[in-house]
Design a protein around this motif. Sequence first.
Motif, mmCIF file in Angstrom:
data_model
loop_
_atom_site.group_PDB
_atom_site.id
_atom_site.type_symbol
_atom_site.label_atom_id
_atom_site.label_comp_id
_atom_site.label_asym_id
_atom_site.label_seq_id
_atom_site.Cartn_x
_atom_site.Cartn_y
_atom_site.Cartn_z
ATOM 1 N N MET A 1 18.571 -11.986 -12.032
ATOM 2 C CA MET A 1 18.915 -12.622 -13.309
ATOM 3 C C MET A 1 18.575 -14.107 -13.310
ATOM 4 N N GLY A 2 18.898 -14.800 -12.227
ATOM 5 C CA GLY A 2 18.639 -16.239 -12.178
ATOM 6 C C GLY A 2 17.162 -16.558 -12.292
ATOM 7 N N SER A 3 16.348 -15.860 -11.503
ATOM 8 C CA SER A 3 14.904 -16.118 -11.573
ATOM 9 C C SER A 3 14.343 -15.679 -12.920
ATOM 10 N N GLY A 4 14.920 -14.603 -13.496
ATOM 11 C CA GLY A 4 14.458 -14.148 -14.811
ATOM 12 C C GLY A 4 14.764 -15.150 -15.907
ATOM 13 N N ILE A 5 15.940 -15.775 -15.843
ATOM 14 C CA ILE A 5 16.299 -16.802 -16.826
ATOM 15 C C ILE A 5 15.410 -18.028 -16.643
ATOM 16 N N ALA A 6 15.187 -18.418 -15.393
ATOM 17 C CA ALA A 6 14.288 -19.552 -15.123
ATOM 18 C C ALA A 6 12.893 -19.263 -15.655
ATOM 19 N N ALA A 7 12.437 -18.023 -15.479
ATOM 20 C CA ALA A 7 11.110 -17.639 -15.974
ATOM 21 C C ALA A 7 11.047 -17.757 -17.488
ATOM 22 N N HIS A 8 12.108 -17.332 -18.161
ATOM 23 C CA HIS A 8 12.057 -17.387 -19.627
ATOM 24 C C HIS A 8 12.135 -18.820 -20.135
ATOM 25 N N LEU A 9 12.852 -19.678 -19.441
ATOM 26 C CA LEU A 9 12.835 -21.100 -19.798
ATOM 27 C C LEU A 9 11.422 -21.648 -19.634
ATOM 28 N N ALA A 10 10.772 -21.261 -18.530
ATOM 29 C CA ALA A 10 9.380 -21.679 -18.317
ATOM 30 C C ALA A 10 8.474 -21.111 -19.400
ATOM 31 N N ASN A 11 8.743 -19.877 -19.838
ATOM 32 C CA ASN A 11 7.947 -19.252 -20.902
ATOM 33 C C ASN A 11 7.865 -20.121 -22.148
ATOM 34 N N VAL A 12 8.985 -20.759 -22.479
ATOM 35 C CA VAL A 12 9.029 -21.534 -23.732
ATOM 36 C C VAL A 12 8.772 -23.016 -23.498
ATOM 37 N N GLY A 13 8.268 -23.344 -22.295
ATOM 38 C CA GLY A 13 7.820 -24.714 -22.044
ATOM 39 C C GLY A 13 8.869 -25.650 -21.492
ATOM 40 N N ILE A 14 9.991 -25.125 -20.999
ATOM 41 C CA ILE A 14 11.049 -25.985 -20.458
ATOM 42 C C ILE A 14 10.959 -25.994 -18.935
ATOM 43 N N PRO A 15 10.609 -27.133 -18.323
ATOM 44 C CA PRO A 15 10.585 -27.208 -16.853
ATOM 45 C C PRO A 15 11.957 -26.899 -16.289
ATOM 46 N N CYS A 16 11.987 -26.227 -15.156
ATOM 47 C CA CYS A 16 13.263 -25.726 -14.642
ATOM 48 C C CYS A 16 13.356 -25.917 -13.134
ATOM 49 N N LEU A 17 14.503 -26.379 -12.682
ATOM 50 C CA LEU A 17 14.826 -26.486 -11.272
ATOM 51 C C LEU A 17 15.606 -25.227 -10.888
ATOM 52 N N LEU A 18 15.139 -24.496 -9.887
ATOM 53 C CA LEU A 18 15.801 -23.271 -9.446
ATOM 54 C C LEU A 18 16.389 -23.502 -8.061
ATOM 55 N N PHE B 1 22.989 -13.730 -20.827
ATOM 56 C CA PHE B 1 21.679 -13.134 -21.082
ATOM 57 C C PHE B 1 21.738 -11.666 -20.677
ATOM 58 N N PHE B 2 21.043 -10.826 -21.424
ATOM 59 C CA PHE B 2 20.922 -9.426 -21.020
ATOM 60 C C PHE B 2 19.621 -9.254 -20.239
ATOM 61 N N ASN B 3 19.613 -8.282 -19.348
ATOM 62 C CA ASN B 3 18.509 -8.095 -18.407
ATOM 63 C C ASN B 3 17.518 -7.047 -18.912
ATOM 64 N N PRO B 4 16.185 -7.317 -18.837
ATOM 65 C CA PRO B 4 15.540 -8.547 -18.357
ATOM 66 C C PRO B 4 15.519 -9.641 -19.431
ATOM 67 N N PRO B 5 15.748 -10.911 -19.033
ATOM 68 C CA PRO B 5 15.919 -11.996 -20.002
ATOM 69 C C PRO B 5 14.759 -12.189 -20.968
ATOM 70 N N ARG B 6 13.526 -11.922 -20.502
ATOM 71 C CA ARG B 6 12.390 -12.115 -21.424
ATOM 72 C C ARG B 6 12.447 -11.120 -22.571
ATOM 73 N N TYR B 7 12.803 -9.884 -22.285
ATOM 74 C CA TYR B 7 12.632 -8.806 -23.258
ATOM 75 C C TYR B 7 13.884 -8.487 -24.072
ATOM 76 N N MET B 8 15.066 -8.663 -23.496
ATOM 77 C CA MET B 8 16.289 -8.292 -24.203
ATOM 78 C C MET B 8 16.677 -9.395 -25.176
ATOM 79 N N LYS B 9 16.842 -9.003 -26.404
ATOM 80 C CA LYS B 9 17.060 -9.999 -27.459
ATOM 81 C C LYS B 9 18.445 -10.633 -27.410
ATOM 82 N N LEU B 10 19.445 -9.868 -26.982
ATOM 83 C CA LEU B 10 20.820 -10.354 -27.092
ATOM 84 C C LEU B 10 21.130 -11.499 -26.125
ATOM 85 N N LEU B 11 21.788 -12.505 -26.657
ATOM 86 C CA LEU B 11 22.400 -13.568 -25.852
ATOM 87 C C LEU B 11 23.791 -13.797 -26.427
#
Length: 800
Positions: free
Chosen positions: A16-33, A161-171
């Motif tokens: 979940m943590g890496s998936g959320i970090a990935a989705h932040l990166a998807n939308v252009g937000i630099p992320c510290l993991l 966030f619901f898993n996987p964070p990129r694909y699941m719409k619900l937050l």
Amino acid sequence: MNKSIRKAAVIGSGIMGSGIAAHLANVGIPCLLLDMVPRQLTEEETAKGLTLENPAVRNRLAASAIAKLAKTNPAPLYDNSFAERIKPGNLEDHLSQLAEVDWIIEVVVENLDVKKGLLQKIESVWKPGTIVSSNTSGISINAMTADCGDEFKKHFMGTHFFNPPRYMKLLEIIPGEHTDPELVTYMKGFCEKVLGKGVVIAKDTPNFIGNRIGTYGLLVTLKEMTENGYTVEEVDAVTGPAMGRPKSATFRTLDLVGLDTFVHVADNVYNHVSDEHEQSIFTVPLVMKSMVEKGWLGEKSGQGFYLKKKGAGGSEILALDLTTMEYVPQKKPKSASLEAAKLAKGAKEKTKALLGAKDRYSDLAWNILKQVLIYSAEKVGEISDSIQEIDDAMKWGFSWELGPFETWDAIGLKRSVERMEAEGLSVPAWVKDWIAAGHTSFYKNEEGKLYSIHIGSSGYKEVEFAPEIINLRSLKEQKRVIKGNSGASLIDLGDDVTCLEFHSPNNAIGEDILSMITQSLEEVRRNYKGMVIANQGRNFCVGANIMLLLMEAQDEEWDEINDIIHLFQNTMYKVKRFEKPVVAAPHRMCLGGGVEACMPADQVVASAETYYGLVEVGVGLIPAGGGCKEFALRSSQQANVEGVDLQPFINHVFQTVGTATVSSSGYDAKKLGYLRPLDRVVANQDFAIYEAKQSVLGLANTDYKPIPEEKIRVAGAEGKAVLQLGAIEMKRGGYISDHDLLIAKKLAHVLAGGDVPSGSLVTEQYMLDLEREAFLSLCGEPKTQQRMHHMLTKGKALRN
């Protein structure tokens, strides 16, 4: 509120943590993991001579999680290069860097004491004003921050966030009792617009909204199953699409989630509610506890309620017999109710049909549904004050087509309550009061506006949507259709902008849509500033009407096919040369002719989840609605601008189109060349039409000029030879068939511009003629007709 999230940090680098970090990166937000510092070296680290003090070792957990993102399926990243936006670190060396970010998300193990301890560490370096949230599936937000300061509490909330964070719409956003309400409003807007999420505001109760209702529904289903002797496959047949639910239904969903995860979520409610009846429902069945003890956790352990077994005849999926605890071949259930549901259109009619045919499976559906509906009503006010947010949570988080209260409306509110009470169930008083006041539904539509019950009052309240959400159905109910036919409609979006909406079966392009495009251009020319091409179907467009094409080919109506292709090409040419701006907004599957309908637009505003591709070779054809011509033109333009050889660009196009490559996201469509640098990608599909409308207005309010025609520099006979040689080598290597080679040669002929000398300048019409000729010749090939028939009947490509 003057707030902006430009940089984030995620603590915990698990799935979940890496998936959320990935989705932040998807939308252009630099992320510290960040994650813990390892206490032992791996064999590989020892072999390299590393020590526990080496930064590569200390950051190993986060760094390896980032490296796994590119190999994970489904892909967490829109584009693998976005992983560069994630920086690995650890909680000992880099904790102080949390002061440099705008949002900190805690995603560690679901343990209250662990989370409390971590939040105190975060507070020790916390910069006042920084948002902090916990990604928890059910632990109390208030309990987590019990030992933190008041200012910290104001900036803390749950973000589930619901898993996987990129694909699941619900937050789910869960405010604590001290969370600043303005911050909650800001985060809701940010997560909708920037992250593309569907946000519901939940109360700080066990499992919040989605998992509270969803877990209850699954446990009720298990109870009905064991008490009445249904099999795993029978339950899944009833609780899947027949009820407007996903194909994964009940037990495939449990296998996907993981039985250990499900038990943890169920236990969380059991341990935190005081009502004995509710506790009894959330008591995990012994059979499931036994499966967890055996390690039968679902997909992650290789077996759960289903087991994929390889045999001499190939793979077979077996189902668990809960009476013997052995895996047995599946038996496909059949009944009048299941058949009625299959034939019905839409979730509302399917559910009514399933319940209407009185048989064993209809009884199962009703016995599950009635309990879920009553439980959802009982939880109004406790988990959320809004029935709409409960419905949205189940649709976005569990992929239900209808939420509980929408389902209640669909099956008849008054009639179903009467049946429930006749069967001895206790229906919440507020539901009965609502019916007694003369209401027959929880929702109503009036003049294109949606109203729902307003808890605490005797009437309806208009449902408010974000201004960026444009609902085409509502506009049509408001009589905003300018003109239309069976395939498409032109709708007034306001501000002198129109929307051309496809609504043919599967949004496949036929003569009706092409005719409406021409009529729409005439209407816009006279009365409007510009046009958006978009729709809100399941997919934007699956291509042209293959059924019609196959019938014409089998009847050898070559003139008819020629006329259809000519009409398609001419219509797209009109769009490209139109004197007012046209912007396309594709979403999800946009294939073949759908891509060719977008390519002539001044700009494309694609949803991030757009799977875009010219896939005609899969049915034995090549693109002939301008797709080859547009790709040749773009290659020519790019080579001219960069002053380099044209051949590499054409090689890339040949490979993309020749392998029917479909993008894995809107950003991947840019990398593949389907989208241009000027085209945009938006995270929230619900906002795409609004954004496309703004693009039309932006273009219209400048000194807009239509795209001028220009000559295309082609690779010619020499370039064609290079392309065909590559295809011949593929054939020699056994990678493609004789018919694949024939298609590839014709594609090479078109993309290279035929047999003219290399570097020749040709017109767009010349390239369109090449497309059409190649397309027609392939239509006459028996193996192409076999491929079209196979696609229509089997839904997948035939490699003959």
